[in-house]
Design a protein around this motif. Structure first.
Motif, PDB file in Angstrom:
ATOM      1  N   SER A 237       0.832  -1.204   0.000  1.00 19.21           N
ATOM      2  CA  SER A 237       0.000   0.000   0.000  1.00 19.21           C
ATOM      3  C   SER A 237       0.867   1.255   0.000  1.00 19.21           C
ATOM      4  N   LEU A 238       1.902   1.248   0.824  1.00 22.41           N
ATOM      5  CA  LEU A 238       2.802   2.400   0.882  1.00 22.41           C
ATOM      6  C   LEU A 238       3.510   2.610  -0.451  1.00 22.41           C
ATOM      7  N   LYS A 239       3.872   1.516  -1.091  1.00 20.47           N
ATOM      8  CA  LYS A 239       4.523   1.633  -2.387  1.00 20.47           C
ATOM      9  C   LYS A 239       3.592   2.269  -3.410  1.00 20.47           C
ATOM     10  N   ALA A 240       2.297   1.865  -3.371  1.00 22.30           N
ATOM     11  CA  ALA A 240       1.332   2.455  -4.304  1.00 22.30           C
ATOM     12  C   ALA A 240       1.164   3.947  -4.055  1.00 22.30           C
ATOM     13  N   VAL A 241       1.090   4.335  -2.775  1.00 23.33           N
ATOM     14  CA  VAL A 241       0.953   5.758  -2.441  1.00 23.33           C
ATOM     15  C   VAL A 241       2.177   6.530  -2.890  1.00 23.33           C
ATOM     16  N   ILE A 242       3.361   5.964  -2.688  1.00 23.88           N
ATOM     17  CA  ILE A 242       4.596   6.648  -3.103  1.00 23.88           C
ATOM     18  C   ILE A 242       4.621   6.839  -4.612  1.00 23.88           C
ATOM     19  N   ASN A 243       4.161   5.831  -5.358  1.00 22.17           N
ATOM     20  CA  ASN A 243       4.136   5.963  -6.817  1.00 22.17           C
ATOM     21  C   ASN A 243       3.196   7.082  -7.256  1.00 22.17           C
ATOM     22  N   VAL A 244       2.040   7.182  -6.585  1.00 23.68           N
ATOM     23  CA  VAL A 244       1.090   8.245  -6.922  1.00 23.68           C
ATOM     24  C   VAL A 244       1.688   9.601  -6.610  1.00 23.68           C
ATOM     25  N   ARG A 245       2.297   9.738  -5.445  1.00 26.02           N
ATOM     26  CA  ARG A 245       2.923  11.010  -5.068  1.00 26.02           C
ATOM     27  C   ARG A 245       4.029  11.390  -6.034  1.00 26.02           C
ATOM     28  N   GLN A 246       4.783  10.395  -6.483  1.00 26.83           N
ATOM     29  CA  GLN A 246       5.867  10.676  -7.416  1.00 26.83           C
ATOM     30  C   GLN A 246       5.325  11.192  -8.745  1.00 26.83           C
TER      31      GLN A 246
END
Length: 289
Positions: free
Chosen positions: A91-100
Motif C-alpha cells: 500500500s505504501l509503495k502504491a501511495v509513493i508511486n502516486v505522489r511521485q
C-alpha cells in the motif's frame, strides 16, 4: 557348536553378574548409598532414559511455544504479522508511486513544459490497485458458453421461483416477425408470427403431445404438455409431424407452418402459452425475432 554355546553362556554371565555401586563419605568412609546393579539393568535403564528424553523433547517442540526458538520454525502470530507488513508495504509503495507522479506533474509546470496540472489522485490510486495491462479480460470459450446458457435461462424462464423445478427453458418455436400481439381484452391469447409456408415448427420445450387434430377454425393444431401445469399451443399449421401421446424433445420439429383454418389470413404460427390454466403473454418469455 559347543564352543559357540560356551561363548553365549559367558556373555550371559557377564550381563547378569551383580555389582554394587557404593557412595562413601570421603572423610569418614561411611557408606551413604549403595545400589546392586548388573550390566543388563544398566543397559535397560539407559535405553528407557533415552526414550523418555526423546519423547519429552518431541512434545516440547511440537506442542509448546519453545519451538519458536528453534531455527526454521515460526509461530502463527509471526506469520500474520509478516503478512500484514507485506500488505502495508504494498500500500505504501502504491501511495509513493502516486505522489511521485504528482510531483513529476508539478515539475513539468515549473519547467514550463505544461501550463496546468491535469492529475486526478483518486484515479491514480485506483490504477495502482489494479493494472488492466496485467489482467486478461478476454473470456474463455467455457465462460462464453456459460454466459449464453445463463442468459437464456434468465430470459426464457417462465417463473423465476420455478426455474429449478421446471428443469427447462422456453425457446422460440419459429423465428419471424410478430404480426399480432397478445391482447387479453380482444381475447387474442397468443402471438402470431409471420413465417414462410412449410417453415419447421419446433417444440418450445420437452414434453408430451396431448392434442394433435384438425379444427375448422384453426386448422392443424398441436398442444404440448411440459409438466408443472405448463402448456404450449401451436395453431394454423400446414401439417403435423407428431401424434397424440408422443414424447418430444425441445427444438424437435412437431409441425410445418401454414395458413390452415377459417381464421387464418396468411402463413403464420399462432402460438399460445398457458400456465396453471391461465393464458400468458408468450412474448414476455420468448424472443421470436
Amino acid at each position: 557348536m559347543a564352543k559357540k554355546k560356551k561363548e553365549q553362556k559367558k556373555i550371559t554371565k557377564k550381563l547378569l553378574n551383580k555389582y554394587r555401586l557404593v557412595i562413601l563419605n570421603e572423610d569418614t568412609f561411611e557408606e551413604r548409598i549403595s545400589f546392586k546393579l548388573t550390566r543388563l539393568n544398566v543397559f535397560v535403564l539407559v535405553m528407557i532414559t533415552t526414550v523418555v528424553l526423546i519423547s519429552c523433547t518431541t512434545f516440547l517442540i511440537a506442542f509448546t511455544p519453545l519451538r519458536e526458538y528453534i531455527p526454521g520454525y515460526s509461530s502463527t502470530s509471526l506469520d500474520l504479522k509478516a503478512s500484514r507488513l507485506v500488505t502495508t508495504a504494498d500500500s505504501l509503495k502504491a501511495v509513493i508511486n502516486v505522489r511521485q507522479e504528482y510531483f513529476n506533474s508539478i515539475k513539468k509546470v515549473l519547467n514550463g513544459e505544461v501550463k496546468t496540472v491535469e492529475f486526478d489522485i483518486d484515479s491514480a490510486l485506483q490504477s495502482q490497485k489494479l493494472n488492466p495491462q496485467e489482467v486478461d479480460l478476454n473470456p474463455s470459450e467455457e465462460d462464453i458458453q456459460l454466459r449464453e446458457e445463463v442468459s437464456r435461462e434468465d430470459k426464457y424462464s417462465l417463473f423465476e421461483s420455478e426455474k429449478s423445478s421446471a428443469g427447462f427453458s422456453l425457446f422460440p418455436p419459429v423465428q419471424g416477425s410478430i404480426t399480432s400481439l397478445y391482447d387479453a381484452n380482444e381475447k387474442h391469447y397468443a402471438v402470431d408470427i409471420a413465417v414462410p409456408k412449410d417453415t419447421p415448427v419446433k417444440a418450445a420445450a420437452a414434453g408430451t403431445v396431448i392434442f394433435a387434430e384438425w379444427t375448422s377454425e384453426t386448422g392443424h393444431v398441436i398442444i404440448l404438455d411440459h409438466g408443472n401445469n405448463l402448456l404450449t399451443v401451436y395453431k394454423h399449421n400446414a401439417s403435423l409431424t407428431k401424434q397424440q401421446g408422443e414424447q418430444v424433445k425441445e427444438g424437435e420439429v412437431i409441425a410445418t407452418a401454414g395458413s390452415t383454418g377459417e381464421l387464418s389470413t396468411g402463413p403464420h404460427l399462432h402460438f399460445e402459452l398457458w400456465k396453471d390454466g391461465y393464458h400468458t403473454d408468450p412474448s414476455k418469455f420468448i424472443d421470436f425475432e
